[in-house]
Write a protein that holds these residues in place. Structure first.
Motif, PDB file in Angstrom:
ATOM      1  N   TYR A   1     -33.242  -1.840  34.776  1.00  0.00           N
ATOM      2  CA  TYR A   1     -32.070  -1.069  34.545  1.00  0.00           C
ATOM      3  C   TYR A   1     -30.641  -2.168  34.853  1.00  0.00           C
ATOM      4  O   TYR A   1     -29.951  -2.390  34.024  1.00  0.00           O
ATOM      5  CB  TYR A   1     -31.890  -0.163  35.756  1.00  0.00           C
ATOM      6  N   GLU A   2     -30.861  -3.032  35.786  1.00  0.00           N
ATOM      7  CA  GLU A   2     -29.973  -3.922  36.067  1.00  0.00           C
ATOM      8  C   GLU A   2     -29.745  -5.128  34.972  1.00  0.00           C
ATOM      9  O   GLU A   2     -28.750  -5.510  34.419  1.00  0.00           O
ATOM     10  CB  GLU A   2     -29.933  -4.515  37.469  1.00  0.00           C
ATOM     11  N   ALA A   3     -31.000  -5.451  34.664  1.00  0.00           N
ATOM     12  CA  ALA A   3     -30.904  -6.547  33.609  1.00  0.00           C
ATOM     13  C   ALA A   3     -30.638  -6.097  32.330  1.00  0.00           C
ATOM     14  O   ALA A   3     -29.830  -6.688  31.493  1.00  0.00           O
ATOM     15  CB  ALA A   3     -32.579  -7.146  33.524  1.00  0.00           C
ATOM     16  N   ALA A   4     -30.896  -4.836  31.946  1.00  0.00           N
ATOM     17  CA  ALA A   4     -30.395  -4.191  30.583  1.00  0.00           C
ATOM     18  C   ALA A   4     -28.705  -4.062  30.849  1.00  0.00           C
ATOM     19  O   ALA A   4     -28.033  -4.451  29.748  1.00  0.00           O
ATOM     20  CB  ALA A   4     -30.858  -2.732  30.471  1.00  0.00           C
ATOM     21  N   LYS A   5     -28.197  -3.891  31.808  1.00  0.00           N
ATOM     22  CA  LYS A   5     -26.649  -3.702  31.851  1.00  0.00           C
ATOM     23  C   LYS A   5     -26.285  -5.190  31.644  1.00  0.00           C
ATOM     24  O   LYS A   5     -25.216  -5.342  30.756  1.00  0.00           O
ATOM     25  CB  LYS A   5     -26.462  -3.131  33.220  1.00  0.00           C
ATOM     26  N   LYS A   6     -26.818  -5.972  32.301  1.00  0.00           N
ATOM     27  CA  LYS A   6     -26.376  -7.598  32.108  1.00  0.00           C
ATOM     28  C   LYS A   6     -26.615  -7.877  30.569  1.00  0.00           C
ATOM     29  O   LYS A   6     -25.630  -8.579  30.239  1.00  0.00           O
ATOM     30  CB  LYS A   6     -27.098  -8.561  32.999  1.00  0.00           C
ATOM     31  N   GLY A   7     -27.575  -7.493  29.998  1.00  0.00           N
ATOM     32  CA  GLY A   7     -27.843  -8.101  28.861  1.00  0.00           C
ATOM     33  C   GLY A   7     -26.857  -7.529  27.865  1.00  0.00           C
ATOM     34  O   GLY A   7     -26.464  -8.194  26.787  1.00  0.00           O
ATOM     35  N   LEU A   8     -26.356  -6.481  27.829  1.00  0.00           N
ATOM     36  CA  LEU A   8     -25.461  -5.645  27.092  1.00  0.00           C
ATOM     37  C   LEU A   8     -23.999  -6.443  27.230  1.00  0.00           C
ATOM     38  O   LEU A   8     -23.251  -6.688  26.326  1.00  0.00           O
ATOM     39  CB  LEU A   8     -25.436  -4.438  27.333  1.00  0.00           C
ATOM     40  N   VAL A   9     -23.510  -6.907  28.446  1.00  0.00           N
ATOM     41  CA  VAL A   9     -22.343  -7.280  28.726  1.00  0.00           C
ATOM     42  C   VAL A   9     -22.297  -8.808  28.294  1.00  0.00           C
ATOM     43  O   VAL A   9     -21.510  -9.046  27.607  1.00  0.00           O
ATOM     44  CB  VAL A   9     -22.266  -7.304  30.377  1.00  0.00           C
ATOM     45  N   GLY A  10     -23.442  -9.549  28.321  1.00  0.00           N
ATOM     46  CA  GLY A  10     -23.595 -10.875  27.763  1.00  0.00           C
ATOM     47  C   GLY A  10     -23.632 -10.771  26.375  1.00  0.00           C
ATOM     48  O   GLY A  10     -23.091 -11.756  25.723  1.00  0.00           O
TER      49      GLY A  10
END
Length: 319
Positions: free
Chosen positions: A310-319
């Motif tokens: 979940y946290e990786a997915a959020k960071k991936g969208l921001v990036g």
């Protein structure tokens, strides 16, 4: 307590769905300790008097955990009540929920004002599961605090609508608590549910493949080995359409591709140990999301994986 209060105590916005036979105190306690709402159907406690013992145990073990881990307290738990007219245990089970101040009650197969009022009498929250917008409106009209949208592909008694269609229609008129059920088995999907406008993801089948689940080893391994194509949608086993694992149907001597239609009027929850045990004990419920599973894990480890994804997915969208 409001749903917002409950969500604030969750490590990740996930509710562990109540599953017939599979969801027992061991699993609920592990889910709550890991930081998600754990739940079980009241009908899983057999005989009925066992429900009082289960609720006492869950409360005591979570309280002990919270005292020992003040920096990572448990999430609240929930009890699922089947409010269909044939459930002759409903009143007794509901009285025990009131006695134990169960934080959340999940109602299914009908919406009844008196049930909602009983839970509200002590400050509890009611979420009602629905498969379409019409049922959603009825549930809110009768006093439910929020909804669980059971979309296509969900395990057990599931609907047929796309989550996009179902959530869009509900969010046109309802801005209260809303959870999404259907094929959610990783952290990225939890984030996707939030992006659709939901407050939480509702995950069931993935928790069958956990050590604490009350399921045979081959059922758990089937969830790991299975894919979406292994799921069959039928009303044959309970009178209500639901999703089941095809190999378990074949093992019972039936052809998963040629099941007859059942008469919905024969649905009966008077004696769940008799009327539903075969449907859920021998014919295994499961959703189309099982293809994301790759191992049988402790429930806490699976929740940790969800959080990481979940946290990786959020960071991936921001990036």
């Amino acid at each position: 307590m409001s749903f917002a209060d409950i969500k604030q105590k969750m490590r990740i916005p996930v509710i562990g769905a109540p599953m017939f036979i599979v969801s027992v105190p061991d699993l609920v306690i592990a889910q709550c300790k890991a930081g998600i709402v754990g739940s079980f159907p009241a009908l899983n406690a057999r005989p009925q008097a066992l429900l009082d013992e289960w609720l006492s145990r869950i409360k005591e073990e979570l309280a002990a955990h919270d005292a020992a881990n003040p920096d990572s307290p448990s999430a609240p738990f929930a009890v699922n009540q089947i409010v269909h007219g044939s459930n002759d245990r409903l009143q007794a089970d509901l009285e025990l929920c009131v006695k134990h101040l169960v934080p959340m009650v999940i109602t299914s197969l009908g919406a009844r004002e008196e049930v909602n009022q009983a839970v509200h009498s002590y400050g509890g929250v009611v979420l009602h599961d629905i498969i379409n917008d019409r049922f959603a409106r009825k549930a809110i009209e009768k006093g439910a605090d929020g909804l669980i949208a059971v979309a296509a592909g969900a395990g057990g008694h599931a609907g047929t609508l796309s989550p996009f269609a179902l959530i869009q229609e509900i969010r046109q008129w309802f801005d209260g608590p809303l959870a999404l059920s259907g094929c959610i088995a990783n952290g990225r999907s939890v984030l996707a549910a939030e992006a659709l406008g939901c407050d939480a993801a509702y995950i069931g089948s993935a928790f069958i493949a956990t050590e604490e689940a009350n399921a045979p080893g081959d059922y758990k391994q089937g969830m790991v080995d299975g894919r979406a194509n292994d799921i069959v949608y039928t009303n044959y086993f309970s009178g209500v359409h639901g999703n089941y694992y095809a190999p378990s149907i074949a093992a019972a001597g039936m052809d998963p591709a040629n099941l007859p239609e059942s008469d919905p009027s024969k649905m009966d929850f008077k004696a769940a140990s008799e009327s539903t045990a075969k449907a859920w004990k021998d014919i295994w419920g499961a959703g189309q999301g099982i293809g994301a599973l790759d191992a049988v894990l402790p429930a806490g480890d699976f929740v940790n994986r969800l959080v990481t994804e979940y946290e990786a997915a959020k960071k991936g969208l921001v990036g």
